[in-house]
Scaffold this motif. Sequence first.
Motif, PDB file in Angstrom:
ATOM      1  N   VAL A 101      31.588  21.654  35.838  1.00 42.79           N
ATOM      2  CA  VAL A 101      30.827  22.592  35.019  1.00 42.79           C
ATOM      3  C   VAL A 101      31.631  23.887  34.900  1.00 42.79           C
ATOM      4  O   VAL A 101      32.109  24.411  35.912  1.00 42.79           O
ATOM      5  CB  VAL A 101      29.452  22.886  35.644  1.00 42.79           C
ATOM      6  N   PRO A 102      31.829  24.414  33.686  1.00 47.28           N
ATOM      7  CA  PRO A 102      32.584  25.675  33.541  1.00 47.28           C
ATOM      8  C   PRO A 102      31.919  26.830  34.289  1.00 47.28           C
ATOM      9  O   PRO A 102      30.699  26.844  34.472  1.00 47.28           O
ATOM     10  CB  PRO A 102      32.562  25.917  32.016  1.00 47.28           C
ATOM     11  N   VAL A 103      32.727  27.784  34.703  1.00 48.27           N
ATOM     12  CA  VAL A 103      32.238  28.967  35.422  1.00 48.27           C
ATOM     13  C   VAL A 103      32.455  30.191  34.539  1.00 48.27           C
ATOM     14  O   VAL A 103      33.569  30.430  34.056  1.00 48.27           O
ATOM     15  CB  VAL A 103      32.976  29.137  36.764  1.00 48.27           C
ATOM     16  N   ILE A 104      31.400  30.977  34.335  1.00 48.17           N
ATOM     17  CA  ILE A 104      31.484  32.201  33.534  1.00 48.17           C
ATOM     18  C   ILE A 104      31.459  33.399  34.468  1.00 48.17           C
ATOM     19  O   ILE A 104      30.554  33.534  35.301  1.00 48.17           O
ATOM     20  CB  ILE A 104      30.328  32.287  32.525  1.00 48.17           C
ATOM     21  N   THR A 105      32.440  34.281  34.329  1.00 47.10           N
ATOM     22  CA  THR A 105      32.513  35.504  35.139  1.00 47.10           C
ATOM     23  C   THR A 105      32.675  36.708  34.220  1.00 47.10           C
ATOM     24  O   THR A 105      33.120  36.586  33.077  1.00 47.10           O
ATOM     25  CB  THR A 105      33.696  35.450  36.125  1.00 47.10           C
ATOM     26  N   THR A 106      32.315  37.891  34.753  1.00 45.00           N
ATOM     27  CA  THR A 106      32.474  39.131  34.006  1.00 45.00           C
ATOM     28  C   THR A 106      33.845  39.708  34.290  1.00 45.00           C
ATOM     29  O   THR A 106      34.181  40.014  35.435  1.00 45.00           O
ATOM     30  CB  THR A 106      31.387  40.143  34.395  1.00 45.00           C
ATOM     31  N   ASP A 107      34.642  39.842  33.234  1.00 47.41           N
ATOM     32  CA  ASP A 107      35.986  40.389  33.389  1.00 47.41           C
ATOM     33  C   ASP A 107      35.950  41.904  33.446  1.00 47.41           C
ATOM     34  O   ASP A 107      36.595  42.530  34.273  1.00 47.41           O
ATOM     35  CB  ASP A 107      36.875  39.915  32.226  1.00 47.41           C
TER      36      ASP A 107
END
Length: 227
Positions: A101-107
């Motif tokens: 599952v892709p992981v979304i992070t705040t850059d």
Amino acid sequence: MEGDSVTLNTDGEVKSKDMLLWIFGPQETCIAEIYNQNIFMYDSYKTFGDSLQVDHQTGSLTIRNIRTENAGLYKLLTIRKIIRGNSYKRFSVTVYAHLPVPVITTDSSSGQNCSLLCSVVNVSHVSLSWYKGNSLLSSISVSDLSISLSLPLEVEYQDKNTYSCVLNNPIRNQTKRLDISKRCHTYSDSVHCCGSTEAVIRLVVSALVGVAAVAAAIYDLRFGEVQ
């Protein structure tokens, strides 16, 4: 996909005098033989374990619980004794690993904009894409190398659109939906937070000043009475 069962069909029946040879890989290793309707399985345990099975009637080859190392070129050679003429079939098999599952992070987050990053690790033969609703915004692909992929996206904090990051291969996909309110914290949030804190501090200071003023008045009153 890894773990599936795959059958390579001969599309016919094995005749009593036919010889069928199943051959695998660039070294053209013979992995199975049918002759006089008897099946002979050759030493292929290192590559296939006990996952190979040959149908007695059709000669079709089934690979159970298939693995990525079982991918490659399979050949079927049929030698006919009664009717002259041999047949030759080729099967190209690609095996895809299970998708994470892709992981979304705040850059980063500043002003009204929020920069995000969608990432996956150790993948091959996949595409990683950002979607706005059903519309494709951006995409990146990798072929046969097992690497890590990252794809950026910049949105406004007040954006009410639906965004999702999708990892897919030709037969499966994994989707991670973006919740902007949880992932993005803007400058306005900080100002609002600090503004609330400042209001509380001012209220406390005002109360203390009021208490001090009342205490001073009482002190003056008592001091005047004493004199």
